[in-house]
Motif scaffolding. Structure first.
Motif, PDB file in Angstrom:
ATOM      1  N   TYR A  45       0.762  -1.176   0.058  1.00  0.00           N
ATOM      2  CA  TYR A  45      -0.032   0.083  -0.148  1.00  0.00           C
ATOM      3  C   TYR A  45       0.963   1.232   0.007  1.00  0.00           C
ATOM      4  O   TYR A  45       0.772   2.060  -0.886  1.00  0.00           O
ATOM      5  CB  TYR A  45      -0.947  -0.055   1.224  1.00  0.00           C
ATOM      6  N   SER A  78      -3.037   8.652  -0.955  1.00  0.00           N
ATOM      7  CA  SER A  78      -2.915   8.280   0.259  1.00  0.00           C
ATOM      8  C   SER A  78      -2.994   6.614   0.525  1.00  0.00           C
ATOM      9  O   SER A  78      -3.526   6.028  -0.287  1.00  0.00           O
ATOM     10  CB  SER A  78      -4.087   8.741   1.242  1.00  0.00           C
ATOM     11  N   ARG A  79      -2.228   5.992   1.197  1.00  0.00           N
ATOM     12  CA  ARG A  79      -2.448   4.500   1.649  1.00  0.00           C
ATOM     13  C   ARG A  79      -3.862   4.009   1.820  1.00  0.00           C
ATOM     14  O   ARG A  79      -4.372   3.177   1.447  1.00  0.00           O
ATOM     15  CB  ARG A  79      -1.620   4.194   2.922  1.00  0.00           C
ATOM     16  N   GLU A  80      -4.668   5.309   2.579  1.00  0.00           N
ATOM     17  CA  GLU A  80      -6.041   4.871   2.597  1.00  0.00           C
ATOM     18  C   GLU A  80      -6.634   4.728   1.271  1.00  0.00           C
ATOM     19  O   GLU A  80      -7.627   3.862   1.179  1.00  0.00           O
ATOM     20  CB  GLU A  80      -6.845   6.063   3.595  1.00  0.00           C
ATOM     21  N   LEU A 118      -8.703   1.316   0.116  1.00  0.00           N
ATOM     22  CA  LEU A 118     -10.037   1.418  -0.205  1.00  0.00           C
ATOM     23  C   LEU A 118     -10.041   0.555  -1.686  1.00  0.00           C
ATOM     24  O   LEU A 118     -11.198  -0.157  -1.850  1.00  0.00           O
ATOM     25  CB  LEU A 118     -10.636   2.690  -0.355  1.00  0.00           C
TER      26      LEU A 118
END
Length: 95
Positions: free
Chosen positions: A71, A81-83, A87
């Motif tokens: 990620y 972002s890693r988020e 997702l």
């Protein structure tokens, strides 16, 4: 009378006839808002296609080499972002 004949209609009807030819919008501001609305819809459609392609590439990279494309590595390479990566990857598993 001569002026009315030059304009191709009766006096005072010019705006109405222009409005009917231009999609029913006689005010320049309303016409501009209509054009901007159309462009925004086109931009939204393009952005959706580009997000779908981006997501497919992210998933493909992860599937081919999950150790290399963690990620964090994907986020750094893409500039997000890693988020977001999480997702996208998790959304694929739920499909």
């Amino acid at each position: 009378m001569a002026d009315a004949l030059k304009g191709g209609g009766t006096p005072g009807r010019g705006a109405a006839s222009r409005a009917s030819r231009g999609g029913g919008v006689s005010d320049a501001r309303a016409a501009r808002a209509r054009e901007l609305h159309r462009k925004a819809l086109e931009a939204d459609e393009l952005a959706a296609r580009q997000r779908a392609e981006r997501d497919a590439l992210i998933r493909r990279l992860r599937e081919e080499d999950p150790k290399r494309w963690s990620y964090g590595a994907l986020a750094a390479a893409i500039g997000c972002s890693r988020e977001l990566i999480a997702l996208v990857v998790k959304r694929a598993k739920g499909s």
